[in-house]
Design a protein around this motif. Structure first.
Motif, mmCIF file in Angstrom:
data_model
loop_
_atom_site.group_PDB
_atom_site.id
_atom_site.type_symbol
_atom_site.label_atom_id
_atom_site.label_comp_id
_atom_site.label_asym_id
_atom_site.label_seq_id
_atom_site.Cartn_x
_atom_site.Cartn_y
_atom_site.Cartn_z
ATOM 1 N N VAL A 6 0.696 -0.934 -0.064
ATOM 2 C CA VAL A 6 -0.469 -0.312 -0.234
ATOM 3 C C VAL A 6 0.847 1.543 0.234
ATOM 4 N N HIS A 7 0.144 2.369 -0.826
ATOM 5 C CA HIS A 7 1.066 3.398 -1.657
ATOM 6 C C HIS A 7 0.330 4.366 -0.826
ATOM 7 N N PHE A 8 1.165 5.053 0.168
ATOM 8 C CA PHE A 8 0.299 6.292 1.209
ATOM 9 C C PHE A 8 0.850 6.855 1.148
ATOM 10 N N LEU A 9 0.096 9.174 1.610
ATOM 11 C CA LEU A 9 0.932 9.949 2.116
ATOM 12 C C LEU A 9 0.836 10.148 3.643
ATOM 13 N N VAL A 10 1.560 10.475 4.554
ATOM 14 C CA VAL A 10 1.492 10.724 6.742
ATOM 15 C C VAL A 10 1.867 12.226 6.215
ATOM 16 N N ASN A 11 1.330 13.388 6.877
ATOM 17 C CA ASN A 11 1.791 14.242 6.182
ATOM 18 C C ASN A 11 2.446 14.553 5.905
ATOM 19 N N GLY A 12 2.054 14.507 4.317
ATOM 20 C CA GLY A 12 3.245 15.056 2.936
ATOM 21 C C GLY A 12 4.585 14.134 2.917
ATOM 22 N N ARG A 13 4.203 13.492 3.484
ATOM 23 C CA ARG A 13 5.672 12.671 2.899
ATOM 24 C C ARG A 13 4.660 11.114 2.127
ATOM 25 N N PRO A 14 5.437 10.362 1.157
ATOM 26 C CA PRO A 14 5.088 9.240 0.945
ATOM 27 C C PRO A 14 6.052 8.385 2.044
ATOM 28 N N GLU A 15 5.344 7.099 1.772
ATOM 29 C CA GLU A 15 5.257 6.206 2.701
ATOM 30 C C GLU A 15 4.723 5.044 2.215
ATOM 31 N N ARG A 16 5.197 3.904 2.604
ATOM 32 C CA ARG A 16 4.566 2.359 1.802
ATOM 33 C C ARG A 16 4.323 1.067 2.950
ATOM 34 N N ALA A 17 3.690 0.469 2.650
ATOM 35 C CA ALA A 17 3.405 -0.540 3.352
ATOM 36 C C ALA A 17 3.409 -1.583 2.968
ATOM 37 N N GLU A 18 3.832 -2.833 3.767
ATOM 38 C CA GLU A 18 3.817 -4.234 2.911
ATOM 39 C C GLU A 18 3.762 -5.237 4.318
ATOM 40 N N PHE A 19 2.237 -6.214 3.746
ATOM 41 C CA PHE A 19 1.796 -7.354 5.012
ATOM 42 C C PHE A 19 1.222 -8.148 4.554
ATOM 43 N N ARG A 20 1.152 -8.986 4.778
ATOM 44 C CA ARG A 20 1.016 -10.460 4.612
ATOM 45 C C ARG A 20 -0.571 -10.514 5.062
ATOM 46 N N PHE A 32 0.942 0.705 10.122
ATOM 47 C CA PHE A 32 0.025 2.164 9.568
ATOM 48 C C PHE A 32 0.274 3.418 10.880
ATOM 49 N N ARG A 33 0.292 2.977 12.256
ATOM 50 C CA ARG A 33 0.315 3.896 13.469
ATOM 51 C C ARG A 33 1.515 4.506 13.246
ATOM 52 N N ALA A 34 2.644 2.683 13.366
ATOM 53 C CA ALA A 34 3.923 3.109 13.658
ATOM 54 C C ALA A 34 4.593 4.322 12.067
ATOM 55 N N ALA A 35 4.367 4.135 10.805
ATOM 56 C CA ALA A 35 4.279 4.976 10.021
ATOM 57 C C ALA A 35 3.637 6.390 10.762
ATOM 58 N N ALA A 36 2.868 7.042 10.482
ATOM 59 C CA ALA A 36 1.985 8.437 11.155
ATOM 60 C C ALA A 36 2.950 8.769 12.447
ATOM 61 N N GLU A 37 3.728 8.045 13.140
ATOM 62 C CA GLU A 37 4.344 8.166 14.974
ATOM 63 C C GLU A 37 3.526 8.515 15.631
ATOM 64 N N ALA A 38 2.759 7.710 15.913
ATOM 65 C CA ALA A 38 1.496 7.713 16.411
ATOM 66 C C ALA A 38 1.243 6.929 17.498
ATOM 67 N N SER A 39 0.282 7.614 18.599
ATOM 68 C CA SER A 39 0.588 6.761 19.919
ATOM 69 C C SER A 39 -0.682 6.065 19.677
ATOM 70 N N PRO A 40 -1.020 4.958 20.826
ATOM 71 C CA PRO A 40 -2.250 4.222 20.420
ATOM 72 C C PRO A 40 -3.503 4.187 20.805
#
Length: 193
Positions: A6-20, A32-40
């Motif tokens: 999955v390709h996505f933008l978070v806070n204007g920066r491009p990110e990519r997540a890969e999962f089974r 996705f929470r880690a990519a956004a640097e968000a807490s639980p």
């Protein structure tokens, strides 16, 4: 097992997540929470390129970098509002204590402590720490072996010696111990020496 990218933008920066596809929903959300640097305690929302809201789950459709999704950090869960302040306070106190220790104790003592820890780690990674069980004899104790009345055995290679130590350990570990002895081993009065 298939992998979803999955390709996505978070806070204007491009990110990519890969999962089974066998990942749980919690694992995907944590990714996705880690990519956004968000807490639980934060709420995340994912939007498709056409603006429709999407569910963050292992069933998300893969996309390409031209049709990126948008991940937004929306809000904090209000039911846990008091807790983050306590955690922030504890983190500040911990940083303050760390800096005081560095000032008062000095970096040299801390470096010595780190060296001792590394030395201890190396010791634990070898079989030499088993010498207290009588499984390993250091070469420095050869004088003691001269005093013993046992017939002298030929010198073993390091590999053979380790195999012998392993065999002795496995023999010892296969012994059956009564429940009473196990309970005694857990008490503070037990002394292995």
């Amino acid at each position: 097992m298939t992998t979803t990218i999955v390709h996505f933008l978070v806070n204007g920066r491009p990110e990519r997540a890969e999962f089974r596809d066998d990942c749980s929903a919690a694992e995907v959300k944590a990714l996705f929470r880690a990519a956004a640097e968000a807490s639980p305690r934060h709420v995340l929302k994912m939007f498709a390129s056409d603006g429709h809201r999407m569910n963050i789950s292992p069933k998300m459709r893969a996309n390409d970098p031209e049709s990126v999704y948008r991940l937004e950090l929306v809000a904090a869960d209000q039911s846990r509002v008091g807790m983050p302040q306590e955690l922030d306070s504890m983190e500040d106190r911990l940083q303050h204590l760390e800096s005081r220790v560095m000032e008062e104790v000095g970096g040299e003592l801390l470096c010595d402590l780190k060296k001792q820890v590394e030395s201890f780690k190396k010791k634990l990674e070898s079989v030499e720490h088993l010498s207290w069980m009588g499984l390993f004899k250091e070469h420095g104790h050869q004088e003691l072996s001269k005093l013993s009345q046992k017939p002298k055995s030929p010198e073993l290679s390091e590999h053979e010696e380790r195999l012998q130590v392993r065999r002795k350990y496995l023999n010892m570990s296969s012994l059956q111990v009564t429940e009473e002895v196990r309970e005694h081993l857990k008490t503070p009065i037990f002394d292995n020496w």
